[in-house]
Design a protein around this motif. Structure first.
Motif, PDB file in Angstrom:
ATOM      1  N   PHE A 171      50.196  41.865  51.283  1.00 20.64           N
ATOM      2  CA  PHE A 171      49.100  41.516  50.526  1.00 20.64           C
ATOM      3  C   PHE A 171      47.727  42.016  51.275  1.00 20.64           C
ATOM      4  CE2 PHE A 171      52.185  38.545  48.578  1.00 20.64           C
ATOM      5  CZ  PHE A 171      52.354  39.239  47.340  1.00 20.64           C
ATOM      6  N   GLU A 172      48.064  41.989  52.357  1.00 20.58           N
ATOM      7  CA  GLU A 172      46.754  42.401  53.407  1.00 20.58           C
ATOM      8  C   GLU A 172      46.481  43.961  53.223  1.00 20.58           C
ATOM      9  OE1 GLU A 172      50.036  43.281  56.039  1.00 20.58           O
ATOM     10  OE2 GLU A 172      49.876  41.724  54.662  1.00 20.58           O
ATOM     11  N   GLU A 173      47.466  44.535  52.648  1.00 22.25           N
ATOM     12  CA  GLU A 173      47.187  45.963  52.709  1.00 22.25           C
ATOM     13  C   GLU A 173      46.864  46.283  51.219  1.00 22.25           C
ATOM     14  OE1 GLU A 173      50.321  48.446  53.840  1.00 22.25           O
ATOM     15  OE2 GLU A 173      50.638  47.634  55.876  1.00 22.25           O
ATOM     16  N   VAL A 174      47.497  45.317  50.529  1.00 22.88           N
ATOM     17  CA  VAL A 174      47.185  45.584  48.772  1.00 22.88           C
ATOM     18  C   VAL A 174      45.620  45.121  48.546  1.00 22.88           C
ATOM     19  CG1 VAL A 174      47.363  44.355  46.689  1.00 22.88           C
ATOM     20  CG2 VAL A 174      49.228  44.978  47.891  1.00 22.88           C
ATOM     21  N   MET A 175      45.089  44.219  49.189  1.00 22.74           N
ATOM     22  CA  MET A 175      43.426  44.114  49.208  1.00 22.74           C
ATOM     23  C   MET A 175      42.937  43.743  50.765  1.00 22.74           C
ATOM     24  SD  MET A 175      42.432  44.160  46.303  1.00 22.74           S
ATOM     25  CE  MET A 175      41.153  42.980  45.492  1.00 22.74           C
ATOM     26  N   ASN A 176      42.865  44.928  51.308  1.00 23.74           N
ATOM     27  CA  ASN A 176      42.196  44.910  52.913  1.00 23.74           C
ATOM     28  C   ASN A 176      40.829  44.185  52.730  1.00 23.74           C
ATOM     29  OD1 ASN A 176      41.109  46.169  55.378  1.00 23.74           O
ATOM     30  ND2 ASN A 176      43.224  46.149  55.743  1.00 23.74           N
ATOM     31  N   GLU A 177      40.706  43.748  53.740  1.00 22.14           N
ATOM     32  CA  GLU A 177      39.171  43.039  53.568  1.00 22.14           C
ATOM     33  C   GLU A 177      38.181  44.235  54.128  1.00 22.14           C
ATOM     34  OE1 GLU A 177      37.830  39.248  53.688  1.00 22.14           O
ATOM     35  OE2 GLU A 177      39.455  40.084  52.378  1.00 22.14           O
ATOM     36  N   GLU A 178      38.446  45.401  54.662  1.00 28.41           N
ATOM     37  CA  GLU A 178      37.724  46.324  54.985  1.00 28.41           C
ATOM     38  C   GLU A 178      37.655  47.351  54.045  1.00 28.41           C
ATOM     39  OE1 GLU A 178      35.790  46.394  57.492  1.00 28.41           O
ATOM     40  OE2 GLU A 178      36.877  44.430  57.930  1.00 28.41           O
ATOM     41  N   ARG A 179      38.282  47.179  52.727  1.00 34.35           N
ATOM     42  CA  ARG A 179      38.617  48.258  51.684  1.00 34.35           C
ATOM     43  C   ARG A 179      37.166  48.737  51.148  1.00 34.35           C
ATOM     44  NH1 ARG A 179      39.285  43.423  49.662  1.00 34.35           N
ATOM     45  NH2 ARG A 179      38.355  42.762  47.842  1.00 34.35           N
ATOM     46  N   GLU A 180      37.245  49.873  50.738  1.00 35.87           N
ATOM     47  CA  GLU A 180      36.016  50.539  50.162  1.00 35.87           C
ATOM     48  C   GLU A 180      35.875  50.599  48.447  1.00 35.87           C
ATOM     49  OE1 GLU A 180      35.318  54.286  52.255  1.00 35.87           O
ATOM     50  OE2 GLU A 180      35.041  53.323  54.059  1.00 35.87           O
ATOM     51  N   PHE A 181      35.072  51.163  47.918  1.00 36.50           N
ATOM     52  CA  PHE A 181      34.954  51.333  46.509  1.00 36.50           C
ATOM     53  C   PHE A 181      36.484  52.072  46.111  1.00 36.50           C
ATOM     54  CE2 PHE A 181      34.107  53.459  42.721  1.00 36.50           C
ATOM     55  CZ  PHE A 181      33.580  52.662  41.883  1.00 36.50           C
ATOM     56  N   PRO A 182      36.771  51.312  44.882  1.00 42.97           N
ATOM     57  CA  PRO A 182      36.411  50.228  44.152  1.00 42.97           C
ATOM     58  C   PRO A 182      36.984  48.847  44.585  1.00 42.97           C
ATOM     59  CG  PRO A 182      38.201  51.254  42.951  1.00 42.97           C
ATOM     60  CD  PRO A 182      37.921  52.138  44.186  1.00 42.97           C
ATOM     61  N   ARG A 183      36.357  48.086  45.293  1.00 45.01           N
ATOM     62  CA  ARG A 183      36.917  46.946  45.901  1.00 45.01           C
ATOM     63  C   ARG A 183      37.591  45.902  45.347  1.00 45.01           C
ATOM     64  NH1 ARG A 183      35.437  45.196  50.921  1.00 45.01           N
ATOM     65  NH2 ARG A 183      35.531  43.040  50.420  1.00 45.01           N
ATOM     66  N   PHE A 184      37.201  45.961  44.037  1.00 48.59           N
ATOM     67  CA  PHE A 184      37.794  44.835  42.916  1.00 48.59           C
ATOM     68  C   PHE A 184      39.262  45.295  42.678  1.00 48.59           C
ATOM     69  CE2 PHE A 184      35.751  48.055  40.376  1.00 48.59           C
ATOM     70  CZ  PHE A 184      36.745  48.247  39.249  1.00 48.59           C
ATOM     71  N   LEU A 185      39.662  46.621  42.815  1.00 47.13           N
ATOM     72  CA  LEU A 185      41.035  47.110  42.505  1.00 47.13           C
ATOM     73  C   LEU A 185      41.995  46.943  43.674  1.00 47.13           C
ATOM     74  CD1 LEU A 185      40.235  50.272  40.396  1.00 47.13           C
ATOM     75  CD2 LEU A 185      40.976  47.944  39.507  1.00 47.13           C
ATOM     76  N   PRO A 186      43.186  46.205  43.181  1.00 51.89           N
ATOM     77  CA  PRO A 186      44.218  46.120  44.318  1.00 51.89           C
ATOM     78  C   PRO A 186      44.774  47.632  44.563  1.00 51.89           C
ATOM     79  CG  PRO A 186      44.878  45.552  42.172  1.00 51.89           C
ATOM     80  CD  PRO A 186      43.582  45.707  41.820  1.00 51.89           C
ATOM     81  N   ARG A 187      45.345  47.935  45.783  1.00 51.24           N
ATOM     82  CA  ARG A 187      45.902  49.166  46.230  1.00 51.24           C
ATOM     83  C   ARG A 187      47.250  49.071  45.820  1.00 51.24           C
ATOM     84  NH1 ARG A 187      40.678  48.966  46.353  1.00 51.24           N
ATOM     85  NH2 ARG A 187      39.503  50.422  47.738  1.00 51.24           N
ATOM     86  N   THR A 188      47.804  50.127  45.296  1.00 48.45           N
ATOM     87  CA  THR A 188      48.992  50.429  44.807  1.00 48.45           C
ATOM     88  C   THR A 188      50.101  51.005  45.922  1.00 48.45           C
ATOM     89  OG1 THR A 188      49.028  52.064  43.534  1.00 48.45           O
ATOM     90  CG2 THR A 188      48.656  49.881  42.428  1.00 48.45           C
TER      91      THR A 188
END
Length: 276
Positions: A171-188
């Motif tokens: 889950f740390e990759e699904v919603m990495n703290e350093e993620r950029e836009f769009p921050r509100f979307l989980p990564r698949t």
């Protein structure tokens, strides 16, 4: 349709279609334990903003229809209870409002302890906040989880709730703290692992017995809702020592479970079931 059911269904959909691989360990035994009359306290590492409720998507969909098999958890007032709708939504989702900075003596801890005594399921992220820098090490656990156990039936010489560790990864990759836009979307397309361990009561119950011997009557502070440093000025020193020992024992047991990640990841992925 209930909020827990909707959250569970969305979580299952994400795990099934949004993740490339999911591996789950220990699920059947855990589900059977939830169906019993004994309280259950689960503790897990906290690695992203979507840990809760997404990790519960591994559970059978039927568990989200029964209040006894839906977890209660603590949620920060300033994050989840900002307006009437949020308060309604998260309360219906079995979130207990918790106030940051008001210490371990607050109503949320009392409520959680009472639910354990009633045979309900309480889930806690004992680190208190997300940690993504070093995934194998855990922060010091907050003392609120110790107080729940110490003042539960288990700390009064009766049957303690089952204390079950859960280790999550991915889950740390699904919603990495350093993620950029769009921050509100989980990564698949990420790989997720959920390891549900065996109860760790053998490591904790001797400490609860020690606490009972030293404090046959629970310590009651004069004032609720203070910073923990203020409470420490008035409490017997041994009380903080017991909370610290219990919290550290749980922390060590949870990290032991985390060491099994390579073993579980070497297995074939788990199929997400929608069974009843």
């Amino acid at each position: 349709m209930s909020i827990p059911f909707l959250a569970g269904a969305v979580s299952k959909l994400f795990l099934q279609f949004g993740c490339s691989e999911v591996r789950v360990e220990g699920l059947p035994a855990f589900v059977e334990r939830l169906k019993g009359d004994r309280g259950v306290l689960t503790i897990a590492n906290h690695i992203s903003v979507v840990d809760e409720p997404t990790m519960w998507g591994v559970l059978p969909i039927s568990t989200f229809y029964d209040q006894r098999t839906v977890r209660w958890t603590l949620g920060a007032s300033d994050m989840m209870f900002n307006n009437t709708f949020d308060s309604w939504f998260f309360t219906k989702g079995q979130i207990i409002e918790t106030f940051r900075g008001k210490g371990i003596y607050q109503k949320a801890i009392d409520t959680a302890r009472a639910k354990l005594d009633e045979g309900r399921w309480i889930h806690i992220f004992p680190e208190g906040k997300i940690k993504q820098d070093t995934l194998t090490e855990l922060r010091r656990f907050k003392w609120g989880v110790s107080r729940m156990l110490m003042e539960s039936k288990g700390g009064r010489g009766e049957e303690a709730p089952l204390i079950i560790p859960i280790w999550i990864k991915g889950f740390e990759e699904v919603m990495n703290e350093e993620r950029e836009f769009p921050r509100f979307l989980p990564r698949t397309g990420k790989k997720v692992t959920v390891i549900i361990g065996e109860p760790i009561n053998d490591a904790i119950e001797p400490l609860l017995a020690e606490y009972q011997r030293k404090f046959p009557h629970p310590w009651v502070p004069i004032t609720y809702g203070r910073d923990v440093q203020e409470d420490l000025k008035e409490e017997p020193p041994q009380l903080a020592e017991m909370r610290s020992k219990i919290a550290e024992a749980m922390r060590q047991e949870l990290m032991k479970l985390g060491q099994r990640v390579p073993e579980v990841e070497a297995r074939e992925p788990t199929k997400i079931e929608w069974n009843w």
